[in-house]
Design a protein around this motif. Structure first.
Motif, PDB file in Angstrom:
ATOM      1  N   UNK A  85     -59.185  32.756  57.628  1.00 21.53           N
ATOM      2  CA  UNK A  85     -58.351  31.902  58.488  1.00 21.53           C
ATOM      3  C   UNK A  85     -57.213  32.700  59.105  1.00 21.53           C
ATOM      4  N   UNK A  86     -56.612  33.585  58.296  1.00 20.42           N
ATOM      5  CA  UNK A  86     -55.536  34.420  58.830  1.00 20.42           C
ATOM      6  C   UNK A  86     -56.026  35.365  59.903  1.00 20.42           C
ATOM      7  N   UNK A  87     -57.201  35.974  59.668  1.00 19.95           N
ATOM      8  CA  UNK A  87     -57.759  36.889  60.673  1.00 19.95           C
ATOM      9  C   UNK A  87     -58.141  36.136  61.948  1.00 19.95           C
ATOM     10  N   UNK A  88     -58.695  34.938  61.788  1.00 19.62           N
ATOM     11  CA  UNK A  88     -59.056  34.141  62.968  1.00 19.62           C
ATOM     12  C   UNK A  88     -57.815  33.773  63.773  1.00 19.62           C
ATOM     13  N   UNK A  89     -56.730  33.405  63.048  1.00 14.81           N
ATOM     14  CA  UNK A  89     -55.491  33.085  63.763  1.00 14.81           C
ATOM     15  C   UNK A  89     -54.925  34.274  64.498  1.00 14.81           C
ATOM     16  N   UNK A  90     -55.009  35.442  63.878  1.00 14.33           N
ATOM     17  CA  UNK A  90     -54.513  36.656  64.530  1.00 14.33           C
ATOM     18  C   UNK A  90     -55.320  36.970  65.786  1.00 14.33           C
ATOM     19  N   UNK A  91     -56.640  36.803  65.694  1.00 13.41           N
ATOM     20  CA  UNK A  91     -57.498  37.069  66.852  1.00 13.41           C
ATOM     21  C   UNK A  91     -57.198  36.087  67.982  1.00 13.41           C
ATOM     22  N   UNK A  92     -56.995  34.827  67.638  1.00 12.14           N
ATOM     23  CA  UNK A  92     -56.694  33.818  68.663  1.00 12.14           C
ATOM     24  C   UNK A  92     -55.359  34.111  69.343  1.00 12.14           C
ATOM     25  N   UNK A  93     -54.354  34.475  68.539  1.00 14.40           N
ATOM     26  CA  UNK A  93     -53.066  34.818  69.145  1.00 14.40           C
ATOM     27  C   UNK A  93     -53.181  36.060  70.018  1.00 14.40           C
ATOM     28  N   UNK A  94     -53.998  37.004  69.563  1.00 15.86           N
ATOM     29  CA  UNK A  94     -54.189  38.229  70.327  1.00 15.86           C
ATOM     30  C   UNK A  94     -54.921  37.951  71.635  1.00 15.86           C
ATOM     31  N   UNK A  95     -55.844  36.971  71.619  1.00 11.28           N
ATOM     32  CA  UNK A  95     -56.616  36.650  72.825  1.00 11.28           C
ATOM     33  C   UNK A  95     -55.847  35.737  73.778  1.00 11.28           C
ATOM     34  N   UNK A  96     -54.790  35.068  73.284  1.00  8.22           N
ATOM     35  CA  UNK A  96     -54.062  34.119  74.123  1.00  8.22           C
ATOM     36  C   UNK A  96     -53.379  34.804  75.296  1.00  8.22           C
ATOM     37  N   UNK A  97     -52.740  35.951  75.037  1.00  4.97           N
ATOM     38  CA  UNK A  97     -52.054  36.677  76.101  1.00  4.97           C
ATOM     39  C   UNK A  97     -53.013  37.140  77.199  1.00  4.97           C
ATOM     40  N   UNK A  98     -54.152  37.756  76.874  1.00  3.72           N
ATOM     41  CA  UNK A  98     -55.091  38.132  77.943  1.00  3.72           C
ATOM     42  C   UNK A  98     -55.608  36.932  78.734  1.00  3.72           C
ATOM     43  N   UNK A 100     -54.061  34.065  79.333  1.00  2.00           N
ATOM     44  CA  UNK A 100     -52.992  33.630  80.249  1.00  2.00           C
ATOM     45  C   UNK A 100     -52.859  34.595  81.422  1.00  2.00           C
ATOM     46  N   UNK A 101     -52.947  35.893  81.113  1.00  3.53           N
ATOM     47  CA  UNK A 101     -52.856  36.887  82.184  1.00  3.53           C
ATOM     48  C   UNK A 101     -54.017  36.748  83.168  1.00  3.53           C
ATOM     49  N   UNK A 102     -55.227  36.501  82.665  1.00  2.00           N
ATOM     50  CA  UNK A 102     -56.388  36.336  83.548  1.00  2.00           C
ATOM     51  C   UNK A 102     -56.235  35.079  84.406  1.00  2.00           C
ATOM     52  N   UNK A 103     -55.639  34.032  83.842  1.00  2.00           N
ATOM     53  CA  UNK A 103     -55.382  32.826  84.644  1.00  2.00           C
ATOM     54  C   UNK A 103     -54.430  33.135  85.799  1.00  2.00           C
ATOM     55  N   UNK A 104     -53.421  33.956  85.527  1.00  4.62           N
ATOM     56  CA  UNK A 104     -52.490  34.364  86.585  1.00  4.62           C
ATOM     57  C   UNK A 104     -53.214  35.178  87.655  1.00  4.62           C
ATOM     58  N   UNK A 105     -54.098  36.080  87.231  1.00  2.36           N
ATOM     59  CA  UNK A 105     -54.864  36.869  88.193  1.00  2.36           C
ATOM     60  C   UNK A 105     -55.776  35.978  89.037  1.00  2.36           C
ATOM     61  N   UNK A 106     -56.363  34.960  88.434  1.00  2.00           N
ATOM     62  CA  UNK A 106     -57.233  34.042  89.188  1.00  2.00           C
ATOM     63  C   UNK A 106     -56.434  33.282  90.239  1.00  2.00           C
TER      64      UNK A 106
END
Length: 358
Positions: A85-98, A100-106
């Motif tokens: 669960x901790x690793x999954x949360x870390x991965x989700x937080x790590x993927x959140x920034x990219x 959001x950035x891709x949404x800005x690029x779109x």
């Protein structure tokens, strides 16, 4: 397709600003999906280059920790579940920034192609969207064939680029199987940056070419027929025939008001039949005022009214022409004509001396 050809050939006029504004309100704008793809891919490459080093280090450390303590975890136990669960949360937080950035690029990809708009027209339910016949026509339309050809061409170009980029690195790919995780991540990072750079460079030309093509097709689609241009002009400016009729009615009313002023004139200066200017003057006025003027038939009508109401008529061709050209209805005469008009009015006043004394 054959039915569309005559309609397309008849659209020879450039679209008006009103037509372009209506298209914009409906969400019909020049837009290339290749430009959006380029922005998304460029954003992904930028994020990969910036985040890959730190991400690969963190990921390798976490994997090393898991592998080193693999014998201490109980499958199905609470400790193992908490770790996952901790690793999954870390991965989700790590993927959140990219993400959001891709949404800005779109969003940026769309803003580069056209100004911001908000329209519900494209998502409105239409029978043509669920009609099998309309769907069949769209499936085998010129646009669908062009998009299919573009897809094949882009796939071939990108595939060739990937081949030329990865083929020299085939030796590195072979040793990845026997390398440690840290080395594998480093090799993957370097190859990823090379692939992103090569693909983005090729897609740059594809995106520019497709945007110009889509812009041209959109402009051709917005063109208008001659009849559409005329109809729009009538809607915006009014029917020329109706406007002409209104203008004629206004002129007729103005002429009647002008003729009604003739009986009150002091003198009518004529040329002798082509021009007629009716002037009024009394001792309280600073200068004579033009009550009516006209040429030909209107001049004859002014003379007739003057004779009917015993208004003096003085023939002075040069003065009549000069006054007709230089003074409008209900305006005082220009200063350069004061002397000549004063002589005429003085003559009239002497003829009507008993009336003026009274």
């Amino acid at each position: 397709m054959s039915d569309e050809a005559p309609e397309k050939s008849s659209k020879t006029e450039d679209p008006s600003q009103r037509k372009l504004d209506e298209a914009h309100k409906k969400g019909d704008v020049a837009k290339s999906q290749e430009v959006t793809t380029w922005f998304m891919l460029a954003g992904s490459g930028l994020l990969f280059a910036v985040l890959a080093p730190g991400t690969s280090v963190g990921l390798s450390q976490n994997l090393a920790l898991v592998m080193a303590n693999a014998d201490q975890f109980e499958i199905g136990g609470p400790a193992f579940g908490a770790l996952m669960a901790g690793m999954a949360g870390s991965v989700m937080l790590l993927a959140l920034l990219p993400l959001c950035a891709l949404a800005v690029f779109a969003i940026a990809a769309n803003l580069v192609q056209h100004k911001p708009l908000l329209s519900v027209e494209p998502i409105k339910p239409k029978l043509s969207k669920i009609s099998p016949i309309a769907g069949f026509k769209r499936l085998f339309s010129t646009e669908a064939l062009v998009n299919f050809g573009k897809g094949l061409l882009k796939l071939a170009i990108v595939g060739a680029v990937l081949f030329f980029v990865l083929w020299p690195e085939r030796d590195s790919l072979e040793v990845m199987v026997t390398s440690d995780p840290a080395a594998i991540l480093l090799i993957f990072q370097n190859l990823g940056i090379k692939v992103f750079a090569a693909v983005i460079a090729v897609l740059t030309f594809i995106a520019i070419a497709d945007f110009l093509y889509q812009r041209h097709r959109w402009w051709e689609r917005q063109k208008m027929t001659v009849q559409e241009t005329r109809d729009e002009y009538k809607q915006m400016e009014g029917d020329p025939q109706i406007k002409g009729r209104i203008r004629a009615i206004r002129n007729e009313r103005s002429r009647k008001r002008m003729m009604a002023n003739v009986p009150g004139a002091t003198v009518i200066i004529t040329n002798p039949t082509h021009y007629a200017v009716a002037l009024k003057y009394d001792r309280d006025m600073a200068a004579p005022v033009c009550l009516a003027k006209g040429v030909d038939a209107v001049a004859l009508r002014i003379r007739a009214l003057a004779e009917e109401h015993s208004v003096p008529i003085v023939e002075n061709p040069p003065l009549a022409r000069a006054l007709f050209a230089s003074v409008d209805i209900d305006e005082t005469i220009p200063a350069e004509h004061f002397k000549a008009v004063a002589q005429v009015i003085g003559y009239v006043m002497r003829l009507r001396k008993p009336a003026w004394r009274g």
